[in-house]
Design a protein around this motif. Structure first.
Motif, PDB file in Angstrom:
ATOM      1  N   ARG A 186      -3.803 -17.955   6.233  1.00  0.00           N
ATOM      2  CA  ARG A 186      -4.966 -19.394   5.901  1.00  0.00           C
ATOM      3  C   ARG A 186      -6.129 -18.685   6.740  1.00  0.00           C
ATOM      4  N   MET A 187      -7.103 -19.586   6.491  1.00  0.00           N
ATOM      5  CA  MET A 187      -8.603 -19.408   7.056  1.00  0.00           C
ATOM      6  C   MET A 187      -8.832 -20.788   7.679  1.00  0.00           C
ATOM      7  N   LEU A 198      -8.345 -16.306  10.899  1.00  0.00           N
ATOM      8  CA  LEU A 198      -7.435 -15.631  10.454  1.00  0.00           C
ATOM      9  C   LEU A 198      -6.004 -16.059  11.084  1.00  0.00           C
ATOM     10  N   HIS A 219      -9.175 -10.987   0.883  1.00  0.00           N
ATOM     11  CA  HIS A 219      -9.003 -12.309   0.224  1.00  0.00           C
ATOM     12  C   HIS A 219      -9.723 -13.317   0.715  1.00  0.00           C
ATOM     13  N   ARG A 220      -9.718 -13.351   2.356  1.00  0.00           N
ATOM     14  CA  ARG A 220     -10.746 -13.886   3.275  1.00  0.00           C
ATOM     15  C   ARG A 220     -11.350 -13.876   3.357  1.00  0.00           C
TER      16      ARG A 220
END
Length: 262
Positions: A186-187, A198, A219-220
């Motif tokens: 998750r971010m 992160l 991706h983040r």
């Protein structure tokens, strides 16, 4: 990167001017301390303390009283550059138990890869609802085993609350191999700051070393760039630190969670 300038921004934006990371929690500025108080599944703890050798013990004792009255386990998030220099010893003397240290790493978003490269048969699934959150919890359990299951359950409650009440503060994703969740990450966004944080990235043992962790970073990073954030920040374990440094992250400080259980 100007280490001192970034460290000063990190301390000011994420610690002294901290914002709550959960809709059910509140950030309190209580004298010399900036702390978060929330429900049992929220993060409860001290972000920042403006203390010295003459005031530290009294301030520590006050935090113990505050959280004990609420029946909350809480964390004093100690950084290696915090003062006084013997703060770790004072926390242990007050009954806090240190957990493994992590290195605070920071990278400029503009310097990071933003195209995820995944192994064959793996795809990234955005987490947007309760079923996705359950996949996150399942991925956490396969990555960390039974020792991580309690944390996975608490994390799932927190993530679902954020997705429901403040969806603009969080992006979450699960790496799927077919129908099996093998990693999750998750971010968390801090509006009004230069930093996005992160978290996660633990991967099922049979899928480690295949580039999934790096793909989750990319991706983040792409999403952070789209939203205008300058830095990505990670509290890195010894396992993930080498990967992150190869991507361009640099050490900023070392953080050790000191946990007090009433």
């Amino acid at each position: 990167m100007d280490h001192e300038a970034v460290l000063a921004a990190y301390d000011r934006q994420l610690r002294r001017d901290a914002h709550t990371d959960s809709p059910g929690a509140r950030v309190e500025r209580a004298g010399a301390v900036v702390r978060q108080t929330g429900a049992e599944h929220d993060w409860n703890g001290v972000h920042w303390a403006d203390i010295d050798a003459t005031t530290a013990d009294a301030v520590i004792a006050e935090q113990v009283r505050h959280y004990t009255a609420l029946g909350r386990e809480f964390e004093w998030k100690l950084h290696s550059h915090d003062r006084p220099a013997d703060l770790a010893d004072r926390l242990r003397a007050a009954g806090f138990v240190p957990e493994p240290p992590e290195t605070v790493l920071v990278a400029e978003v503009a310097d990071l890869p933003t195209e995820p490269v995944l192994p064959e048969g793996v795809r990234l699934l955005p987490v947007t609802d309760a079923s996705g959150v359950q996949l996150m919890a399942d991925a956490h359990e396969v990555a960390f085993g039974e020792d991580g299951s309690g944390l996975g359950e608490r994390l799932a409650k927190r993530v679902l609350t954020q997705l429901t009440e403040t969806p603009d503060t969080l992006v979450a994703v699960v790496a799927m191999a077919g129908d099996e969740p093998v990693s999750s990450a998750r971010m968390e966004f801090c509006p009004g700051t230069d930093f996005a944080g992160l978290w996660g990235g633990g991967t099922a043992p049979q899928w480690r070393g295949k580039g999934i962790y790096r793909a989750l970073i990319a991706h983040r990073a792409r999403i952070a760039a789209e939203r205008g954030y300058r830095y990505l920040q990670v509290d890195a374990t010894d396992d993930s630190r080498p990967i992150l440094e190869r991507l361009g992250f640099v050490p900023l400080s070392v953080t050790t969670p000191y946990v007090y259980t009433p």
